[in-house]
Design a protein around this motif. Structure first.
Motif, PDB file in Angstrom:
ATOM      1  N   ALA A  29     -33.535  48.446  18.521  1.00  0.00           N
ATOM      2  CA  ALA A  29     -34.387  49.864  18.371  1.00  0.00           C
ATOM      3  C   ALA A  29     -34.787  50.309  19.702  1.00  0.00           C
ATOM      4  CB  ALA A  29     -35.533  49.441  17.590  1.00  0.00           C
ATOM      5  N   ARG A  69     -32.008  51.834  21.433  1.00  0.00           N
ATOM      6  CA  ARG A  69     -31.490  52.879  20.681  1.00  0.00           C
ATOM      7  C   ARG A  69     -30.213  52.660  20.140  1.00  0.00           C
ATOM      8  NH1 ARG A  69     -30.191  57.037  23.808  1.00  0.00           N
ATOM      9  NH2 ARG A  69     -29.766  58.291  22.416  1.00  0.00           N
ATOM     10  N   CYS A  82     -34.694  45.986  14.693  1.00  0.00           N
ATOM     11  CA  CYS A  82     -33.308  46.301  14.470  1.00  0.00           C
ATOM     12  C   CYS A  82     -32.969  47.085  13.277  1.00  0.00           C
ATOM     13  CB  CYS A  82     -32.630  44.922  14.361  1.00  0.00           C
ATOM     14  SG  CYS A  82     -30.638  44.893  14.453  1.00  0.00           S
ATOM     15  N   PRO A  83     -33.145  48.295  13.404  1.00  0.00           N
ATOM     16  CA  PRO A  83     -33.005  49.275  12.260  1.00  0.00           C
ATOM     17  C   PRO A  83     -31.506  49.375  11.609  1.00  0.00           C
ATOM     18  CG  PRO A  83     -33.431  50.595  13.804  1.00  0.00           C
ATOM     19  CD  PRO A  83     -33.318  49.417  14.788  1.00  0.00           C
TER      20      PRO A  83
END
Length: 410
Positions: free
Chosen positions: A102, A105, A149-150
């Motif tokens: 995350a 990005r 960690c999306p």
């Protein structure tokens, strides 16, 4: 032209500009020694002409949060220029790829045999491989959690390696995971994509949403690493049945099947040590340090083999080489303390044990070793205090409780 962007207390950060397109952010494995000039995976990035960032730990430290905050800030202008960002690493590097997805990005994550955490209080007996690297001041709260960690992380691992399966399961409970099991690859699945050609194909599949399971299934069928892992497991089975000669032969065949794999050579050596084949183990250990002279683990194994043979001076010399390579690892000083005591140098053994505790007070075994040395010196009260500190870290260790109680009773 690769250039260094940043030095922090615990990290080095590099940038390799490419032609544009996806940005690969690599995190090194613990076996790589930072030298200020290169990053993990750089050779493949050069071959494929990739835009890349390399984040390198100065020692095995699992990329501390404060240093990573500096790295992310320094990388912000580079990250802003890329639509697709892939974080990638193996073992401690796999942890970094997931933990900082995350923050960086990331749109894709490739984590080979990652850890969820190395905090002893969280792991218990599930995984003791990396306990010696844990430091309270660097690793408090290091475990991967949901917001880290999306995006789905491709986690490549061997389900037959119990520790790696355990970490995979912990991660899958917290972050989105694409499970990519690669049977009989051990803690080395990343070696299957070590070359430019397989890594290029892997990257294309990762970016395009291809079938990673099928890809690795194809790789493993022809892999020397997989053959070596199967042979090593066969060696373990033969050893358990008391068939020592056959177990040794299987271990030797494994080492020959994958001669460039440290993990394979290391495992074959341990089979020979357990069998008591001291000459074969010595030959394997000497080959290990000849092939990997900058590995503290190779020198540590040589020290163990020499100690098995009661070559105390040779063991101490090898252990000194390991400590010179990695002076911050408390476990090496703990081993030195044991060796010094066995050769009658009790005062030096006590000093080494104290140094192990100073380096890493979060490891119960360090306090236990200090207690042993203090008892040997007749300093019972100090020994009991060291035992209490060990029990505070490992309160469920009933053997330690019984030992402390016996000492208290005199």
């Amino acid at each position: 032209m690769t250039r260094k962007l940043l030095d922090t207390a615990h990290l080095e950060v590099f940038h390799r500009p490419g032609p544009g397109g996806p940005l690969l952010v690599t995190f090194n494995e613990l076996g790589m020694i930072a030298d200020g000039t290169r990053f993990w995976g750089q050779a493949v990035c050069d071959r494929l002409n990739l835009d890349a960032v390399g984040i390198v730990s100065r020692r095995p430290n699992w990329f501390p949060v404060a240093d990573m905050a500096q790295a992310v800030a320094a990388l912000a202008p580079i990250l802003a220029r890329h639509h697709d960002i892939i974080t990638y690493g193996h073992s401690q590097g796999g942890y970094g790829a997931v933990k900082y997805a995350a923050a960086l990005r990331a749109t894709r994550v490739a984590a080979f045999c990652p850890q969820w955490s190395i905090e002893p209080a969280l792991l218990g007996n599930a995984d003791r491989r990396f306990a010696a690297y844990h430091h309270v001041d660097l690793h408090a709260g290091m475990a991967v959690e949901g917001g880290d960690c999306p995006v789905p992380a491709a986690v490549v691992f061997d389900p037959s390696t119990a520790e790696d399966r355990w970490h995979h399961d912990r991660l899958a409970e917290r972050v989105p995971v694409i499970s990519v099991p690669v049977h009989h690859s051990g803690h080395a699945a990343v070696r299957l994509v070590a070359g430019a050609e397989p890594f290029g194909r892997f990257l294309d599949l990762l970016l395009g949403g291809g079938d990673l399971r099928a890809f690795f299934h194809g790789l493993r069928k022809a892999s020397p690493l997989v053959r070596a892992t199967i042979l090593l497991r066969r060696a373990g089975q033969l050893e358990a049945r008391g068939r020592g000669d056959a177990a040794q032969a299987a271990a030797e065949a494994a080492a020959q099947a994958a001669p460039d794999q440290f993990e394979t050579a290391e495992a074959a050596l341990q089979v020979m040590r357990r069998l008591g084949r001291h000459d074969a183990a010595l030959g394997r250990a000497e080959a290990l340090v000849a092939r990997w002279p900058d590995s503290h683990l190779a020198w540590m194994h040589l020290a163990q083999v020499r100690q098995d043979r009661q070559d105390w001076a040779g063991a101490e010399a090898a252990l000194a080489r390991a400590i010179a390579l990695r002076p911050e690892i408390s476990g090496l000083h703990l081993r030195l303390s044991i060796l010094l005591e066995r050769t009658g140098r009790d005062a030096a053994a006590l000093a080494a044990a104290r140094h192990a505790v100073e380096l890493n007070p979060a490891i119960a075994h360090n306090h236990v070793r200090l207690a042993e040395c203090l008892l040997q010196a007749g300093r019972t009260d100090e020994a009991l205090a060291a035992m209490d500190r060990a029990l505070a870290l490992a309160p469920d260790d009933q053997g330690l409780v019984r030992w402390r109680d016996r000492v208290r009773r005199g």
